[in-house]
Scaffold this motif. Structure first.
Motif, PDB file in Angstrom:
ATOM      1  N   THR A 270      65.775  48.295  41.282  1.00 58.49           N
ATOM      2  CA  THR A 270      64.754  48.572  40.266  1.00 58.49           C
ATOM      3  C   THR A 270      65.325  49.422  39.140  1.00 58.49           C
ATOM      4  O   THR A 270      65.060  49.172  37.964  1.00 58.49           O
ATOM      5  CB  THR A 270      63.549  49.284  40.897  1.00 58.49           C
ATOM      6  N   LEU A 271      66.123  50.410  39.478  1.00 63.36           N
ATOM      7  CA  LEU A 271      66.682  51.295  38.462  1.00 63.36           C
ATOM      8  C   LEU A 271      67.773  50.629  37.635  1.00 63.36           C
ATOM      9  O   LEU A 271      67.942  50.935  36.464  1.00 63.36           O
ATOM     10  CB  LEU A 271      67.248  52.559  39.120  1.00 63.36           C
ATOM     11  N   THR A 272      68.535  49.729  38.238  1.00 63.97           N
ATOM     12  CA  THR A 272      69.655  49.127  37.529  1.00 63.97           C
ATOM     13  C   THR A 272      69.315  47.798  36.875  1.00 63.97           C
ATOM     14  O   THR A 272      70.061  47.329  36.036  1.00 63.97           O
ATOM     15  CB  THR A 272      70.849  48.913  38.476  1.00 63.97           C
ATOM     16  N   SER A 273      68.220  47.190  37.254  1.00 68.16           N
ATOM     17  CA  SER A 273      67.880  45.912  36.639  1.00 68.16           C
ATOM     18  C   SER A 273      67.232  46.162  35.280  1.00 68.16           C
ATOM     19  O   SER A 273      66.608  47.191  35.051  1.00 68.16           O
ATOM     20  CB  SER A 273      66.951  45.109  37.542  1.00 68.16           C
ATOM     21  N   SER A 274      67.385  45.189  34.405  1.00 66.87           N
ATOM     22  CA  SER A 274      66.813  45.333  33.071  1.00 66.87           C
ATOM     23  C   SER A 274      65.298  45.158  33.136  1.00 66.87           C
ATOM     24  O   SER A 274      64.780  44.520  34.052  1.00 66.87           O
ATOM     25  CB  SER A 274      67.431  44.296  32.137  1.00 66.87           C
ATOM     26  N   PRO A 275      64.591  45.701  32.149  1.00 62.69           N
ATOM     27  CA  PRO A 275      63.137  45.505  32.130  1.00 62.69           C
ATOM     28  C   PRO A 275      62.822  44.016  31.985  1.00 62.69           C
ATOM     29  O   PRO A 275      63.629  43.239  31.474  1.00 62.69           O
ATOM     30  CB  PRO A 275      62.669  46.296  30.919  1.00 62.69           C
ATOM     31  N   LYS A 276      61.660  43.642  32.437  1.00 66.72           N
ATOM     32  CA  LYS A 276      61.217  42.248  32.410  1.00 66.72           C
ATOM     33  C   LYS A 276      59.926  42.125  31.619  1.00 66.72           C
ATOM     34  O   LYS A 276      59.168  43.078  31.481  1.00 66.72           O
ATOM     35  CB  LYS A 276      60.966  41.732  33.826  1.00 66.72           C
ATOM     36  N   ILE A 277      59.695  40.923  31.123  1.00 73.26           N
ATOM     37  CA  ILE A 277      58.423  40.569  30.494  1.00 73.26           C
ATOM     38  C   ILE A 277      57.764  39.546  31.401  1.00 73.26           C
ATOM     39  O   ILE A 277      58.376  38.540  31.761  1.00 73.26           O
ATOM     40  CB  ILE A 277      58.628  40.000  29.082  1.00 73.26           C
ATOM     41  N   PHE A 278      56.531  39.825  31.772  1.00 73.56           N
ATOM     42  CA  PHE A 278      55.742  38.944  32.632  1.00 73.56           C
ATOM     43  C   PHE A 278      54.686  38.256  31.789  1.00 73.56           C
ATOM     44  O   PHE A 278      54.010  38.899  30.983  1.00 73.56           O
ATOM     45  CB  PHE A 278      55.071  39.767  33.736  1.00 73.56           C
ATOM     46  N   VAL A 279      54.522  36.952  31.982  1.00 72.18           N
ATOM     47  CA  VAL A 279      53.444  36.190  31.350  1.00 72.18           C
ATOM     48  C   VAL A 279      52.716  35.454  32.465  1.00 72.18           C
ATOM     49  O   VAL A 279      53.333  34.739  33.252  1.00 72.18           O
ATOM     50  CB  VAL A 279      53.977  35.169  30.332  1.00 72.18           C
ATOM     51  N   GLY A 280      51.413  35.653  32.533  1.00 72.25           N
ATOM     52  CA  GLY A 280      50.644  34.946  33.548  1.00 72.25           C
ATOM     53  C   GLY A 280      49.287  35.567  33.757  1.00 72.25           C
ATOM     54  O   GLY A 280      48.848  36.425  32.998  1.00 72.25           O
ATOM     55  N   THR A 281      48.630  35.114  34.818  1.00 67.81           N
ATOM     56  CA  THR A 281      47.325  35.631  35.197  1.00 67.81           C
ATOM     57  C   THR A 281      47.497  36.481  36.452  1.00 67.81           C
ATOM     58  O   THR A 281      48.609  36.657  36.942  1.00 67.81           O
ATOM     59  CB  THR A 281      46.342  34.476  35.485  1.00 67.81           C
ATOM     60  N   GLU A 282      46.388  36.949  36.982  1.00 72.55           N
ATOM     61  CA  GLU A 282      46.466  37.709  38.226  1.00 72.55           C
ATOM     62  C   GLU A 282      46.946  36.831  39.380  1.00 72.55           C
ATOM     63  O   GLU A 282      47.479  37.320  40.361  1.00 72.55           O
ATOM     64  CB  GLU A 282      45.107  38.323  38.553  1.00 72.55           C
ATOM     65  N   ASN A 283      46.769  35.509  39.253  1.00 76.13           N
ATOM     66  CA  ASN A 283      47.095  34.599  40.353  1.00 76.13           C
ATOM     67  C   ASN A 283      48.284  33.686  40.101  1.00 76.13           C
ATOM     68  O   ASN A 283      48.767  33.058  41.035  1.00 76.13           O
ATOM     69  CB  ASN A 283      45.877  33.727  40.680  1.00 76.13           C
ATOM     70  N   LEU A 284      48.731  33.571  38.856  1.00 77.88           N
ATOM     71  CA  LEU A 284      49.778  32.605  38.551  1.00 77.88           C
ATOM     72  C   LEU A 284      50.774  33.180  37.542  1.00 77.88           C
ATOM     73  O   LEU A 284      50.367  33.672  36.491  1.00 77.88           O
ATOM     74  CB  LEU A 284      49.164  31.321  37.978  1.00 77.88           C
ATOM     75  N   THR A 285      52.035  33.101  37.862  1.00 82.88           N
ATOM     76  CA  THR A 285      53.084  33.536  36.947  1.00 82.88           C
ATOM     77  C   THR A 285      53.547  32.345  36.126  1.00 82.88           C
ATOM     78  O   THR A 285      53.905  31.310  36.682  1.00 82.88           O
ATOM     79  CB  THR A 285      54.273  34.124  37.736  1.00 82.88           C
ATOM     80  N   VAL A 286      53.529  32.502  34.816  1.00 80.38           N
ATOM     81  CA  VAL A 286      54.001  31.454  33.916  1.00 80.38           C
ATOM     82  C   VAL A 286      55.486  31.668  33.608  1.00 80.38           C
ATOM     83  O   VAL A 286      56.267  30.733  33.608  1.00 80.38           O
ATOM     84  CB  VAL A 286      53.180  31.443  32.604  1.00 80.38           C
ATOM     85  N   ALA A 287      55.860  32.931  33.364  1.00 82.55           N
ATOM     86  CA  ALA A 287      57.261  33.234  33.042  1.00 82.55           C
ATOM     87  C   ALA A 287      57.564  34.695  33.325  1.00 82.55           C
ATOM     88  O   ALA A 287      56.692  35.561  33.183  1.00 82.55           O
ATOM     89  CB  ALA A 287      57.543  32.930  31.569  1.00 82.55           C
ATOM     90  N   VAL A 288      58.800  34.945  33.709  1.00 87.18           N
ATOM     91  CA  VAL A 288      59.356  36.293  33.791  1.00 87.18           C
ATOM     92  C   VAL A 288      60.734  36.205  33.147  1.00 87.18           C
ATOM     93  O   VAL A 288      61.569  35.415  33.576  1.00 87.18           O
ATOM     94  CB  VAL A 288      59.480  36.800  35.245  1.00 87.18           C
ATOM     95  N   VAL A 289      60.931  36.980  32.076  1.00 87.85           N
ATOM     96  CA  VAL A 289      62.215  36.934  31.371  1.00 87.85           C
ATOM     97  C   VAL A 289      62.745  38.351  31.173  1.00 87.85           C
ATOM     98  O   VAL A 289      61.981  39.317  31.184  1.00 87.85           O
ATOM     99  CB  VAL A 289      62.102  36.228  29.995  1.00 87.85           C
ATOM    100  N   ASP A 290      64.059  38.448  31.010  1.00 86.28           N
ATOM    101  CA  ASP A 290      64.664  39.744  30.712  1.00 86.28           C
ATOM    102  C   ASP A 290      64.162  40.226  29.362  1.00 86.28           C
ATOM    103  O   ASP A 290      64.155  39.479  28.386  1.00 86.28           O
ATOM    104  CB  ASP A 290      66.188  39.635  30.670  1.00 86.28           C
TER     105      ASP A 290
END
Length: 145
Positions: free
Chosen positions: A16-36
């Protein structure tokens, strides 16, 4: 057993500390995308204005753990669209009204699909037609973590 749990917890914390931040796109139930979440990563929101029935394009970038609204383009002026000098630099290019240099920070976004709005986003070079994926009124989150 405690040793194994401690190692797993330490490994997860280190990841968690060494990974880059992420951007999450989706709903409470479905993930559309997670990107650096790279510095200056472009992010675009496109939709048809619910009142004017004309296209709106909002151009953002990612900076310091938040989104920065840089520019809004639209084809007809109206409710909810920037127009004031304090919003940025207003000009016209052909049929587009453009508000540049808005530099408005936004920590997280909540978007909703709407009737005829044709909501889509482009993130990391990938286009997501949210209006095709979700029913009307669905709340879609764009968050950083």
């Amino acid at each position: 057993m405690k040793k194994i749990l401690l190692i797993v917890a330490a490994t997860m914390a280190l990841f968690t500390l060494t990974s880059s931040p992420k951007i999450f796109v989706g709903t409470e139930n479905l993930t559309v995308a997670v990107v650096d979440a790279r510095e200056n990563l472009p992010f675009t929101i496109e939709f048809m204005h619910s009142v004017q029935k004309t296209p709106v394009i909002e151009e953002l970038t990612f900076h310091a753990d938040e989104f920065i609204l840089r520019r809004t383009k639209y084809k007809s002026q109206g409710v909810g669209l920037p127009f004031d000098a304090s919003d940025g630099n207003f000009h016209r290019e052909g049929e587009w009204f453009i508000m540049d240099d808005m530099n408005r920070p936004i920590k997280n976004l909540e978007l909703r699909t709407g009737k005829g709005t044709r909501l889509k986003i482009t993130l990391d070079g990938r286009e997501f037609k949210l209006y095709e994926k979700f029913p009307l009124g669905t709340k879609i989150f764009v968050r950083t973590f």
